[in-house]
Design an enzyme around this catalytic site. Structure first.
Site, PDB file in Angstrom:
ATOM      1  N   ASP A  48      -3.721   5.488 -22.317  1.00  0.00           N
ATOM      2  CA  ASP A  48      -2.830   4.188 -22.268  1.00  0.00           C
ATOM      3  C   ASP A  48      -1.900   4.292 -23.241  1.00  0.00           C
ATOM      4  O   ASP A  48      -0.573   4.110 -23.320  1.00  0.00           O
ATOM      5  CB  ASP A  48      -3.616   3.132 -22.206  1.00  0.00           C
ATOM      6  CG  ASP A  48      -3.934   2.529 -20.780  1.00  0.00           C
ATOM      7  OD1 ASP A  48      -3.072   2.574 -19.978  1.00  0.00           O
ATOM      8  OD2 ASP A  48      -5.209   2.456 -20.490  1.00  0.00           O
ATOM      9  N   GLU A  71       2.753  -2.480 -21.066  1.00  0.00           N
ATOM     10  CA  GLU A  71       1.352  -2.912 -20.793  1.00  0.00           C
ATOM     11  C   GLU A  71       0.676  -3.202 -22.181  1.00  0.00           C
ATOM     12  O   GLU A  71      -0.300  -3.955 -22.377  1.00  0.00           O
ATOM     13  CB  GLU A  71       0.663  -2.039 -19.870  1.00  0.00           C
ATOM     14  CG  GLU A  71      -0.830  -2.812 -19.640  1.00  0.00           C
ATOM     15  CD  GLU A  71      -1.638  -1.955 -18.370  1.00  0.00           C
ATOM     16  OE1 GLU A  71      -1.776  -0.597 -18.619  1.00  0.00           O
ATOM     17  OE2 GLU A  71      -1.912  -2.521 -17.356  1.00  0.00           O
ATOM     18  N   ASP A 145       3.976   1.066 -16.905  1.00  0.00           N
ATOM     19  CA  ASP A 145       2.648   1.059 -16.806  1.00  0.00           C
ATOM     20  C   ASP A 145       2.250   2.462 -17.160  1.00  0.00           C
ATOM     21  O   ASP A 145       1.959   3.180 -16.158  1.00  0.00           O
ATOM     22  CB  ASP A 145       1.911   0.566 -15.441  1.00  0.00           C
ATOM     23  CG  ASP A 145       0.430   0.044 -15.530  1.00  0.00           C
ATOM     24  OD1 ASP A 145      -0.081   0.476 -16.552  1.00  0.00           O
ATOM     25  OD2 ASP A 145       0.025  -0.733 -14.476  1.00  0.00           O
ATOM     26  N   ILE A 147      -0.933   3.712 -17.464  1.00  0.00           N
ATOM     27  CA  ILE A 147      -1.895   4.318 -16.423  1.00  0.00           C
ATOM     28  C   ILE A 147      -2.177   3.085 -15.464  1.00  0.00           C
ATOM     29  O   ILE A 147      -2.964   2.182 -15.878  1.00  0.00           O
ATOM     30  CB  ILE A 147      -3.320   4.650 -17.014  1.00  0.00           C
ATOM     31  CG1 ILE A 147      -2.978   6.047 -18.008  1.00  0.00           C
ATOM     32  CG2 ILE A 147      -4.120   4.897 -16.290  1.00  0.00           C
ATOM     33  CD1 ILE A 147      -4.341   6.508 -18.728  1.00  0.00           C
ATOM     34  N   ASP A 148      -1.709   3.108 -14.315  1.00  0.00           N
ATOM     35  CA  ASP A 148      -2.090   2.000 -13.505  1.00  0.00           C
ATOM     36  C   ASP A 148      -3.243   2.624 -12.737  1.00  0.00           C
ATOM     37  O   ASP A 148      -3.086   3.858 -12.070  1.00  0.00           O
ATOM     38  CB  ASP A 148      -0.979   1.689 -12.628  1.00  0.00           C
ATOM     39  CG  ASP A 148      -1.128   0.855 -11.553  1.00  0.00           C
ATOM     40  OD1 ASP A 148      -1.545  -0.186 -11.599  1.00  0.00           O
ATOM     41  OD2 ASP A 148      -1.058   1.141 -10.346  1.00  0.00           O
ATOM     42  N   THR A 150      -6.957   2.279 -14.205  1.00  0.00           N
ATOM     43  CA  THR A 150      -7.583   2.646 -15.143  1.00  0.00           C
ATOM     44  C   THR A 150      -8.913   3.282 -14.480  1.00  0.00           C
ATOM     45  O   THR A 150      -9.385   4.302 -15.031  1.00  0.00           O
ATOM     46  CB  THR A 150      -7.644   1.914 -16.314  1.00  0.00           C
ATOM     47  OG1 THR A 150      -6.524   1.526 -16.326  1.00  0.00           O
ATOM     48  CG2 THR A 150      -8.465   2.473 -17.470  1.00  0.00           C
ATOM     49  N   HIS A 237      -9.637  -6.732  -6.229  1.00  0.00           N
ATOM     50  CA  HIS A 237      -8.211  -6.492  -6.621  1.00  0.00           C
ATOM     51  C   HIS A 237      -7.452  -6.956  -5.063  1.00  0.00           C
ATOM     52  O   HIS A 237      -6.092  -7.446  -5.130  1.00  0.00           O
ATOM     53  CB  HIS A 237      -7.935  -5.213  -6.664  1.00  0.00           C
ATOM     54  CG  HIS A 237      -8.275  -4.683  -8.078  1.00  0.00           C
ATOM     55  ND1 HIS A 237      -7.945  -3.444  -8.498  1.00  0.00           N
ATOM     56  CD2 HIS A 237      -8.787  -5.497  -9.165  1.00  0.00           C
ATOM     57  CE1 HIS A 237      -8.419  -3.315  -9.730  1.00  0.00           C
ATOM     58  NE2 HIS A 237      -8.972  -4.666 -10.117  1.00  0.00           N
ATOM     59  N   SER A 261      -4.583   2.185  -7.670  1.00  0.00           N
ATOM     60  CA  SER A 261      -3.088   2.316  -8.274  1.00  0.00           C
ATOM     61  C   SER A 261      -2.374   2.090  -7.151  1.00  0.00           C
ATOM     62  O   SER A 261      -2.220   2.249  -6.080  1.00  0.00           O
ATOM     63  CB  SER A 261      -3.257   3.615  -9.144  1.00  0.00           C
ATOM     64  OG  SER A 261      -2.675   4.633  -8.262  1.00  0.00           O
ATOM     65  N   LYS A 264      -0.812   4.123  -4.006  1.00  0.00           N
ATOM     66  CA  LYS A 264      -0.806   3.752  -2.454  1.00  0.00           C
ATOM     67  C   LYS A 264       0.671   3.727  -1.978  1.00  0.00           C
ATOM     68  O   LYS A 264       0.920   4.102  -0.726  1.00  0.00           O
ATOM     69  CB  LYS A 264      -1.544   2.266  -2.526  1.00  0.00           C
ATOM     70  CG  LYS A 264      -2.964   2.370  -2.463  1.00  0.00           C
ATOM     71  CD  LYS A 264      -3.593   1.113  -2.277  1.00  0.00           C
ATOM     72  CE  LYS A 264      -3.510  -0.004  -3.421  1.00  0.00           C
ATOM     73  NZ  LYS A 264      -4.212   0.521  -4.730  1.00  0.00           N
ATOM     74  N   ARG A 278      -1.342  -6.523  -0.044  1.00  0.00           N
ATOM     75  CA  ARG A 278      -2.182  -7.034  -1.170  1.00  0.00           C
ATOM     76  C   ARG A 278      -2.411  -8.515  -0.800  1.00  0.00           C
ATOM     77  O   ARG A 278      -1.372  -9.312  -1.318  1.00  0.00           O
ATOM     78  CB  ARG A 278      -1.431  -6.694  -2.253  1.00  0.00           C
ATOM     79  CG  ARG A 278      -2.623  -7.194  -3.625  1.00  0.00           C
ATOM     80  CD  ARG A 278      -1.766  -6.503  -4.979  1.00  0.00           C
ATOM     81  NE  ARG A 278      -2.485  -6.889  -6.052  1.00  0.00           N
ATOM     82  CZ  ARG A 278      -3.346  -5.859  -6.696  1.00  0.00           C
ATOM     83  NH1 ARG A 278      -3.213  -4.773  -6.231  1.00  0.00           N
ATOM     84  NH2 ARG A 278      -3.950  -6.523  -7.717  1.00  0.00           N
ATOM     85  N   ASP A 312       3.492  -3.261 -11.835  1.00  0.00           N
ATOM     86  CA  ASP A 312       2.609  -2.658 -10.767  1.00  0.00           C
ATOM     87  C   ASP A 312       3.256  -2.653  -9.526  1.00  0.00           C
ATOM     88  O   ASP A 312       2.740  -1.822  -8.706  1.00  0.00           O
ATOM     89  CB  ASP A 312       1.299  -3.716 -10.578  1.00  0.00           C
ATOM     90  CG  ASP A 312       0.387  -3.459 -11.598  1.00  0.00           C
ATOM     91  OD1 ASP A 312       0.409  -2.715 -12.582  1.00  0.00           O
ATOM     92  OD2 ASP A 312      -0.683  -4.041 -11.588  1.00  0.00           O
TER      93      ASP A 312
END
Length: 371
Positions: A48, A71, A145, A147-148, A150, A237, A261, A264, A278, A312
């Site tokens: 990250d 981030e 971001d 690492i979206d 993690t 999530h 992440s 998608k 979401r 995100d």
């Protein structure tokens, strides 16, 4: 006439590509105790910090006046202890490996990359901290971001490196790097590693991590018999049960594809799945703009609050619209990237191909009303 944002597009591709190679390298040789824990208990790895340092360094060299919403911050890395010193040295080493790698397709040495582009520890920590901007409605800002997803990263599954340029609250450039994503979803053991790129008004494309084999992206039309959802692995999530209710209302029979992440979004725009919905899971869950913020109404007197960070969803939102899709909140209103680090005035996220959006929105609103 020259295309708008052509330099920013190539810079973003170059930065995300180097960050992807860095994160893949870290996964392959993760060292024990190189994982920190944030206050919210989500894992944060050395990757990250290193990836944000690399991207921020390149952005600052190319556009020193642009602001950055990142981030990570480097406060924990500035303390003095043996463990922190070891972690900091590792971050410096990894970031410099990425920055000094040979120039590739579209790379420009003036961006602070290529042999001889080493940075010292203070320079790299300052680069990480450059991502402290709180966002706003006017001007240019980049969202990172590093690492979206993690947890997906640590499992060796799907994660993404996300970078977007927002100008006056509108996403203009977005690049999504997915090092573990198969080039062809139907061939999971085939070549892996994809970049998804979009510029407003210029369409979207998929290419190899090297920048080769670029191909335009157009979402396939709505077909009920094959239509399915892309949703998070973690039920915390996004509400899996709500998605199931929506599927029932729409008469869908295909099982959802679950992955971590913003990968998608990449799968959505190339047609691996039909929709990304979401929905909130509980009061108080907060996301960021590199993600997104959503309010989801369960009744007149109750709101379940989801604060999504813009990092995100900024890149993903542009990929959707530039490949023929529509992305809105559950009221059918567009996402607002001018509210700071979050999408605070949004109510859920609904992304799908344009000819399915009205049907999907109706089903979502029926579920909301029933709840």
């Amino acid at each position: 006439m020259s295309l708008a944002y052509i330099t920013e597009k190539q810079l973003a591709i170059s930065a995300v590509r180097r960050a992807c190679l860095l994160t893949s390298s870290v996964f392959n040789k993760l060292v024990k105790n190189e994982t920190l824990v944030k206050g919210d208990k989500s894992p944060v790895t050395v990757a990250d910090y290193s990836a944000q340092a690399v991207i921020s360094t390149m952005l600052h060299r190319a556009y020193p006046d642009d602001l950055i919403v990142g981030e990570e911050d480097a406060s924990d890395l500035r303390t003095e202890s043996d463990s922190v010193s070891s972690l900091r040295n590792r971050i410096v080493e990894l970031a410099n490996e990425a920055l000094t790698a040979e120039l590739g397709i579209g790379d420009i040495a003036e961006w602070g990359i290529g042999p001889g582009s080493e940075q010292n520890a203070n320079q790299l920590l300052d680069a990480i901290d450059r991502g402290s901007y709180e966002g706003g409605r006017s001007g240019r800002m980049w969202t990172i971001d590093p690492i979206d997803g993690t947890k997906g990263f640590l499992r060796g599954e799907q994660y993404a490196v996300c970078l977007a340029l927002i100008v006056d609250a509108q996403v203009q450039v977005g690049v999504l790097g997915c090092p573990n994503l198969p080039w062809d979803w139907l061939e999971p053991d085939g070549d892996k590693g994809c970049l998804f790129v979009a510029v407003r008004g210029q369409g979207a494309q998929q290419m190899k991590l090297s920048g080769a084999d670029s191909a335009p992206l157009t979402m396939p039309p709505y077909t009920p018999s094959t239509f399915n959802f892309l949703e998070s692995v973690e039920a915390a999530h996004s509400s899996h049960s709500t998605t199931s209710q929506i599927s029932t209302i729409m008469g869908l029979t295909q099982s959802p594809i679950r992955m971590d992440s913003q990968a998608k979004y990449g799968c959505l725009v190339r047609g691996d799945g039909g929709a990304y919905v979401r929905m909130p899971t509980g009061v108080g869950y907060q996301e960021k703009i590199w993600a997104s913020i959503s309010f989801f109404c369960r009744g007149q007197d109750e709101k379940v609050l989801i604060l999504s960070v813009i990092q995100d969803h900024a890149t993903g939102s542009l990929l959707v619209t530039e490949s023929g899709g529509i992305i809105t909140d559950s009221r059918g209103l567009p996402l607002d990237f001018g509210l700071g680090r979050t999408l605070g005035e949004n109510y859920g996220i609904i992304a799908t191909v344009s000819d399915a959006h009205a049907k999907l929105l109706d089903a979502v609103q029926r579920v909301v009303k029933e709840d």
